[in-house]
Design a protein around this motif. Structure first.
Motif, PDB file in Angstrom:
ATOM      1  N   ILE A 257     -15.230 -15.565   9.662  1.00  0.00           N
ATOM      2  CA  ILE A 257     -16.561 -15.030   9.964  1.00  0.00           C
ATOM      3  C   ILE A 257     -16.459 -13.868  10.948  1.00  0.00           C
ATOM      4  CG2 ILE A 257     -18.763 -15.562  11.089  1.00  0.00           C
ATOM      5  CD1 ILE A 257     -18.537 -18.377   9.923  1.00  0.00           C
ATOM      6  N   LEU A 258     -15.640 -14.041  11.977  1.00  0.00           N
ATOM      7  CA  LEU A 258     -15.455 -12.960  12.959  1.00  0.00           C
ATOM      8  C   LEU A 258     -14.792 -11.748  12.312  1.00  0.00           C
ATOM      9  CD1 LEU A 258     -14.219 -15.006  16.076  1.00  0.00           C
ATOM     10  CD2 LEU A 258     -16.532 -14.213  15.558  1.00  0.00           C
ATOM     11  N   LEU A 259     -13.848 -12.000  11.408  1.00  0.00           N
ATOM     12  CA  LEU A 259     -13.187 -10.906  10.702  1.00  0.00           C
ATOM     13  C   LEU A 259     -14.181 -10.160   9.826  1.00  0.00           C
ATOM     14  CD1 LEU A 259     -10.670  -9.334   9.798  1.00  0.00           C
ATOM     15  CD2 LEU A 259     -10.223 -11.165   8.135  1.00  0.00           C
ATOM     16  N   LEU A 260     -15.060 -10.889   9.154  1.00  0.00           N
ATOM     17  CA  LEU A 260     -16.088 -10.250   8.330  1.00  0.00           C
ATOM     18  C   LEU A 260     -16.970  -9.361   9.182  1.00  0.00           C
ATOM     19  CD1 LEU A 260     -17.723  -9.898   5.712  1.00  0.00           C
ATOM     20  CD2 LEU A 260     -18.971 -11.994   6.310  1.00  0.00           C
ATOM     21  N   ASN A 261     -17.372  -9.858  10.335  1.00  0.00           N
ATOM     22  CA  ASN A 261     -18.203  -9.061  11.239  1.00  0.00           C
ATOM     23  C   ASN A 261     -17.471  -7.801  11.691  1.00  0.00           C
ATOM     24  OD1 ASN A 261     -18.882  -8.730  14.522  1.00  0.00           O
ATOM     25  ND2 ASN A 261     -20.651  -8.880  13.177  1.00  0.00           N
ATOM     26  N   PHE A 262     -16.172  -7.943  11.969  1.00  0.00           N
ATOM     27  CA  PHE A 262     -15.373  -6.785  12.395  1.00  0.00           C
ATOM     28  C   PHE A 262     -15.307  -5.734  11.279  1.00  0.00           C
ATOM     29  CE2 PHE A 262     -11.285  -4.573  12.419  1.00  0.00           C
ATOM     30  CZ  PHE A 262     -11.308  -3.983  13.668  1.00  0.00           C
ATOM     31  N   ILE A 263     -15.066  -6.181  10.051  1.00  0.00           N
ATOM     32  CA  ILE A 263     -14.964  -5.251   8.920  1.00  0.00           C
ATOM     33  C   ILE A 263     -16.271  -4.503   8.723  1.00  0.00           C
ATOM     34  CG2 ILE A 263     -14.682  -5.091   6.414  1.00  0.00           C
ATOM     35  CD1 ILE A 263     -12.798  -7.527   6.606  1.00  0.00           C
ATOM     36  N   VAL A 264     -17.379  -5.234   8.758  1.00  0.00           N
ATOM     37  CA  VAL A 264     -18.700  -4.635   8.539  1.00  0.00           C
ATOM     38  C   VAL A 264     -19.035  -3.650   9.653  1.00  0.00           C
ATOM     39  CG1 VAL A 264     -21.172  -5.120   8.450  1.00  0.00           C
ATOM     40  CG2 VAL A 264     -19.581  -6.543   7.167  1.00  0.00           C
ATOM     41  N   THR A 265     -18.771  -4.042  10.902  1.00  0.00           N
ATOM     42  CA  THR A 265     -19.095  -3.188  12.054  1.00  0.00           C
ATOM     43  C   THR A 265     -18.196  -1.958  12.100  1.00  0.00           C
ATOM     44  OG1 THR A 265     -19.769  -5.152  13.308  1.00  0.00           O
ATOM     45  CG2 THR A 265     -19.340  -3.130  14.551  1.00  0.00           C
ATOM     46  N   LYS A 266     -16.900  -2.160  11.907  1.00  0.00           N
ATOM     47  CA  LYS A 266     -15.925  -1.072  11.993  1.00  0.00           C
ATOM     48  C   LYS A 266     -16.155  -0.009  10.931  1.00  0.00           C
ATOM     49  CE  LYS A 266     -11.874   0.633  13.460  1.00  0.00           C
ATOM     50  NZ  LYS A 266     -11.610   1.084  14.848  1.00  0.00           N
ATOM     51  N   ASN A 267     -16.593  -0.428   9.747  1.00  0.00           N
ATOM     52  CA  ASN A 267     -16.733   0.502   8.625  1.00  0.00           C
ATOM     53  C   ASN A 267     -18.182   0.851   8.308  1.00  0.00           C
ATOM     54  OD1 ASN A 267     -13.791   0.671   7.505  1.00  0.00           O
ATOM     55  ND2 ASN A 267     -14.149  -1.515   7.834  1.00  0.00           N
ATOM     56  N   LEU A 268     -19.082   0.492   9.239  1.00  0.00           N
ATOM     57  CA  LEU A 268     -20.506   0.832   9.105  1.00  0.00           C
ATOM     58  C   LEU A 268     -21.071   0.386   7.760  1.00  0.00           C
ATOM     59  CD1 LEU A 268     -20.427   4.463  10.614  1.00  0.00           C
ATOM     60  CD2 LEU A 268     -20.889   2.300  11.776  1.00  0.00           C
ATOM     61  N   LEU A 269     -20.776  -0.858   7.397  1.00  0.00           N
ATOM     62  CA  LEU A 269     -21.244  -1.399   6.115  1.00  0.00           C
ATOM     63  C   LEU A 269     -22.614  -2.056   6.241  1.00  0.00           C
ATOM     64  CD1 LEU A 269     -17.880  -2.917   4.855  1.00  0.00           C
ATOM     65  CD2 LEU A 269     -18.976  -0.792   4.105  1.00  0.00           C
TER      66      LEU A 269
ATOM     67  N   LEU B 135      -9.631 -11.116   2.818  1.00  0.00           N
ATOM     68  CA  LEU B 135     -10.480 -10.326   3.718  1.00  0.00           C
ATOM     69  C   LEU B 135      -9.647  -9.333   4.529  1.00  0.00           C
ATOM     70  CD1 LEU B 135     -13.344 -12.476   5.303  1.00  0.00           C
ATOM     71  CD2 LEU B 135     -13.496 -10.558   3.730  1.00  0.00           C
ATOM     72  N   LEU B 136      -8.456  -9.756   4.952  1.00  0.00           N
ATOM     73  CA  LEU B 136      -7.554  -8.818   5.636  1.00  0.00           C
ATOM     74  C   LEU B 136      -7.172  -7.675   4.697  1.00  0.00           C
ATOM     75  CD1 LEU B 136      -5.124 -11.243   7.543  1.00  0.00           C
ATOM     76  CD2 LEU B 136      -6.833  -9.724   8.557  1.00  0.00           C
ATOM     77  N   THR B 137      -6.995  -8.001   3.418  1.00  0.00           N
ATOM     78  CA  THR B 137      -6.696  -6.969   2.418  1.00  0.00           C
ATOM     79  C   THR B 137      -7.834  -5.967   2.324  1.00  0.00           C
ATOM     80  OG1 THR B 137      -5.381  -8.533   1.107  1.00  0.00           O
ATOM     81  CG2 THR B 137      -6.147  -6.549  -0.007  1.00  0.00           C
ATOM     82  N   LEU B 138      -9.064  -6.467   2.252  1.00  0.00           N
ATOM     83  CA  LEU B 138     -10.231  -5.581   2.168  1.00  0.00           C
ATOM     84  C   LEU B 138     -10.328  -4.693   3.402  1.00  0.00           C
ATOM     85  CD1 LEU B 138     -12.950  -7.982   0.678  1.00  0.00           C
ATOM     86  CD2 LEU B 138     -11.758  -6.110  -0.482  1.00  0.00           C
ATOM     87  N   ARG B 139      -9.987  -5.275   4.546  1.00  0.00           N
ATOM     88  CA  ARG B 139     -10.004  -4.479   5.784  1.00  0.00           C
ATOM     89  C   ARG B 139      -9.040  -3.305   5.681  1.00  0.00           C
ATOM     90  NH1 ARG B 139      -6.447  -4.462   9.967  1.00  0.00           N
ATOM     91  NH2 ARG B 139      -7.190  -3.535  11.920  1.00  0.00           N
ATOM     92  N   ARG B 140      -7.819  -3.562   5.237  1.00  0.00           N
ATOM     93  CA  ARG B 140      -6.821  -2.497   5.123  1.00  0.00           C
ATOM     94  C   ARG B 140      -7.186  -1.509   4.022  1.00  0.00           C
ATOM     95  NH1 ARG B 140      -4.196  -1.055   9.020  1.00  0.00           N
ATOM     96  NH2 ARG B 140      -2.151  -0.706   8.067  1.00  0.00           N
ATOM     97  N   LEU B 141      -7.731  -2.033   2.942  1.00  0.00           N
ATOM     98  CA  LEU B 141      -8.049  -1.186   1.802  1.00  0.00           C
ATOM     99  C   LEU B 141      -9.201  -0.234   2.114  1.00  0.00           C
ATOM    100  CD1 LEU B 141      -6.912  -0.904  -1.027  1.00  0.00           C
ATOM    101  CD2 LEU B 141      -8.625  -2.538  -1.834  1.00  0.00           C
ATOM    102  N   ILE B 142     -10.224  -0.748   2.748  1.00  0.00           N
ATOM    103  CA  ILE B 142     -11.369   0.093   3.099  1.00  0.00           C
ATOM    104  C   ILE B 142     -10.976   1.157   4.109  1.00  0.00           C
ATOM    105  CG2 ILE B 142     -13.609   0.056   4.274  1.00  0.00           C
ATOM    106  CD1 ILE B 142     -14.127  -2.657   2.955  1.00  0.00           C
ATOM    107  N   SER B 143     -10.001   0.848   4.960  1.00  0.00           N
ATOM    108  CA  SER B 143      -9.576   1.806   5.986  1.00  0.00           C
ATOM    109  C   SER B 143      -8.800   2.988   5.403  1.00  0.00           C
ATOM    110  CB  SER B 143      -8.726   1.106   7.054  1.00  0.00           C
ATOM    111  OG  SER B 143      -7.487   0.673   6.526  1.00  0.00           O
ATOM    112  N   VAL B 144      -8.460   2.943   4.120  1.00  0.00           N
ATOM    113  CA  VAL B 144      -7.809   4.090   3.462  1.00  0.00           C
ATOM    114  C   VAL B 144      -8.728   5.313   3.517  1.00  0.00           C
ATOM    115  CG1 VAL B 144      -6.948   4.967   1.232  1.00  0.00           C
ATOM    116  CG2 VAL B 144      -6.370   2.651   1.972  1.00  0.00           C
TER     117      VAL B 144
END
Length: 307
Positions: free
Chosen positions: A56-68, A103-112
């Motif tokens: 859940i915290l990782l999801l929040n980080f991904i959404v916040t970091k990538n302005l989703l 979810l870690l994969t999505l984090r790295r992939l979106i950061s491309v």
């Protein structure tokens, strides 16, 4: 009131989400005792819960970091509510671990999107999906998403398309080496189990029918607006939104293919679907309708508690 509380990111939101997740976790052995493995140690169960909350915290980080999203906490609330509706998602610790790696994969992939360290990010993505598939074989279906993402980010360098395979091969070599050393078997650790099951009779209960109907109806309705509004996003961020939608599609395929249908296979849907619905909630201008829409997502899982 619900929209007011979660419209901005606040510490109290994480406490509420923690409480909802804990209720879902504690509910499982009492409401569905026949599904819970009595031999599973309490420490394993605690580890599963901690990993779910870290997800859940990782999801929040991904959404916040990538302005989703618009910097609110709707997505983590929805994620927790999905667990409340389908607490069986806690059942298989291997799927919980696999989903965390996805979810870690999505984090790295979106950061491309930043165009920095692209090779490293693609290698990590291939490596993480391979790890996810060690725990749950059908997680490998997310692998084509890497190449679709490269097309969406307009990455045309040929060598980039080879990098994910290197990450996949690295995990395979390490897993085979470990398997030989520990079990004297080449492929035991690889967990290659391509079995499929299209028998959905296990979903034939009031709880599953209601919960899945909720996910499908709210998900499909929100997806229509989500896809329509992607063109309104900043051009550089559009691929990220498309990747999340495709992740939801791949997660649906995994749920359909799952050899054992006990509810845990639906976990892969929770994160991308939570973001998609969050984006729709943000577009609702009428406050009463926004409260009603989110209120239904809160009330339905609670009603399921007493069924």
């Amino acid at each position: 009131m619900i929209t007011t509380i979660f419209s901005k990111s606040k510490p109290i939101n994480f406490l509420i989400v923690f409480s909802i997740t804990l209720i879902a976790f504690l509910l499982l052995p009492f409401k569905y005792p026949n599904l819970v493995n009595a031999e599973t140690s309490i420490w394993t169960n605690i580890a599963v819960f901690i990993l779910v909350y870290l997800t859940i915290l990782l999801l929040n980080f991904i959404v916040t970091k990538n302005l989703l999203s618009q910097q609110n906490n709707y997505e983590i609330l929805l994620f927790a509510l999905f667990f409340l509706a389908i607490p069986q998602a806690f059942l298989d610790y291997k799927i919980v671990v696999s989903n965390f790696f996805i979810l870690l994969t999505l984090r790295r992939l979106i950061s491309v999107r930043s165009k920095k360290d692209v090779i490293k990010k693609l290698f990590d993505s291939g490596f993480l999906i391979a790890l996810a598939s060690l725990f749950y074989f059908w997680a490998i279906l997310f692998f084509p998403l890497l190449f679709i993402a490269m097309l969406l980010f307009s990455e045309t360098t040929v060598k980039y398309y080879l990098v994910p395979f290197i990450g996949l091969a690295a995990v395979a070599v390490l897993a085979i080496s470990f398997s030989v050393l520990v079990y004297d078997d080449y492929f035991l650790v690889l967990n290659i189990n391509p079995a499929v099951n299209f028998d959905f009779n296990s979903y034939n209960s009031v709880q599953f029918i209601t919960a899945i109907t909720m996910l499908l109806s709210f998900g499909i309705w929100s997806s229509l607006f989500y896809l329509k509004d992607i063109k309104k996003k900043m051009r550089s961020y559009r691929p990220s939104y498309k990747i999340l939608f495709l992740a939801c599609v791949f997660a649906s395929v995994i749920a359909a293919f799952a050899p054992q249908k006990n509810g845990s296979e639906l976990l892969f849907l929770f994160a991308p679907l939570a973001v998609i619905i969050t984006n729709y909630i943000e577009t609702i201008e009428e406050k009463w309708f926004k409260e009603l829409f989110l209120g239904l997502l809160v009330v339905i899982p609670i009603v399921l508690l007493v069924l």
